[in-house]
Design an enzyme around this catalytic site. Sequence first.
Site, PDB file in Angstrom:
ATOM      1  N   PRO A  78       0.774  -1.318  -0.012  1.00 24.55           N
ATOM      2  CG  PRO A  78      -0.653  -1.580   1.822  1.00 24.55           C
ATOM      3  CD  PRO A  78       0.674  -2.346   1.082  1.00 24.55           C
ATOM      4  CD  GLU A 134      -0.440  -7.804  11.510  1.00 22.19           C
ATOM      5  OE1 GLU A 134      -0.468  -6.672  11.568  1.00 22.19           O
ATOM      6  OE2 GLU A 134      -1.137  -8.771  11.205  1.00 22.19           O
ATOM      7  NE  ARG A 191      -7.171  -5.138 -21.041  1.00 22.94           N
ATOM      8  CZ  ARG A 191      -8.017  -5.522 -21.759  1.00 22.94           C
ATOM      9  NH1 ARG A 191      -8.561  -6.698 -21.815  1.00 22.94           N
ATOM     10  NH2 ARG A 191      -8.427  -4.879 -22.589  1.00 22.94           N
ATOM     11  CG  ASP A 198      -8.657  -1.356 -23.181  1.00 26.35           C
ATOM     12  OD1 ASP A 198      -9.803  -1.718 -23.303  1.00 26.35           O
ATOM     13  OD2 ASP A 198      -7.913  -2.298 -22.487  1.00 26.35           O
TER      14      ASP A 198
HETATM   15  N1  ADE Z   1      -0.924  -5.353  -0.214  1.00 25.19           N
HETATM   16  C1  ADE Z   1      -1.880  -4.808   0.579  1.00 25.19           C
HETATM   17  N2  ADE Z   1      -2.642  -3.989   0.118  1.00 25.19           N
HETATM   18  C2  ADE Z   1      -2.159  -3.605  -0.952  1.00 25.19           C
HETATM   19  C3  ADE Z   1      -2.411  -2.807  -1.927  1.00 25.19           C
HETATM   20  N3  ADE Z   1      -3.364  -1.767  -1.755  1.00 25.19           N
HETATM   21  N4  ADE Z   1      -1.658  -2.536  -3.051  1.00 25.19           N
HETATM   22  C4  ADE Z   1      -0.531  -3.330  -3.352  1.00 25.19           C
HETATM   23  N5  ADE Z   1      -0.016  -4.252  -2.192  1.00 25.19           N
HETATM   24  C5  ADE Z   1      -0.896  -4.556  -1.301  1.00 25.19           C
END
Ligand code: ADE
Length: 248
Positions: free
Chosen positions: A84, A111, A149, A164
Amino acid sequence: MTIFPRMVEAALAEGVVGRAIDRGIIDVRVHDLRDFTTDRHRVVDDAPFGGGPGMVMKPEPFFRAVEHIRAERGQPSVVVLPTPQGRVFSHEVARQMSRLDHVVVLCGRYEGIDDRVRTLLATDEVSIGDYVLSGGELPALVILDAVARLVPGTVGDEQSVEQDSFVRGVLDCPHYTRPAEFCGEAVPAVLLSGHHADIRRWRKREALARTLVRRPDLLAGATLDDEEQEILSELVTQREKEHGDEGD
Ligand code: ADE
């Protein structure tokens, strides 16, 4: 690289990606991270230094795994860590990756992953959006699908990729098939008219109207032909008339 190879393999067997693999257009190898442990119990995680809840994935199996890939298949072009905290994945990032020879994706669980995997092994950190998933497998599959793709030959019709939404900066128009009336809702008459020029214009208008309402941000970078520019001006004027008394 994952501790859930079956989860990834199942998704790779189907659809456009499955067919591209069968045809040898792309080559995907799924590796079980546990194969790169050295203890009898094939342990891939450990308690966090500093304490706290949850477990952290150990660095050694990831390093050993990438070393194995390097020995077998040569130096990867990139080593992607889905997280994230990464740069946000987009059509543009997918396009860049589709031009690379060899992409390794490291999927984490628990975690988190020992940060030395990020600092010493990963060359690219990618997020697929502002939400947290329980592992990197789904992001890896999202990345793989979007990238595949864009590899020539993967999608039967190259033109459909060119069309696209995020290539052109315009959302897709609505599509219909039989029956011509369903649950009291009729297919727009123009699509049954056989007038190709009218149909083309209707599709452009629907696509632009949707984009204007839902994703006006895309239009700034969109590539529009003369007809689309004309339609867009009409739509903007029409909206201004409708919303004119509401201020900005
Ligand atoms: N691992 C956990 N959440 C994620 C996300 N939103 N994007 C990429 N990897 C992740």
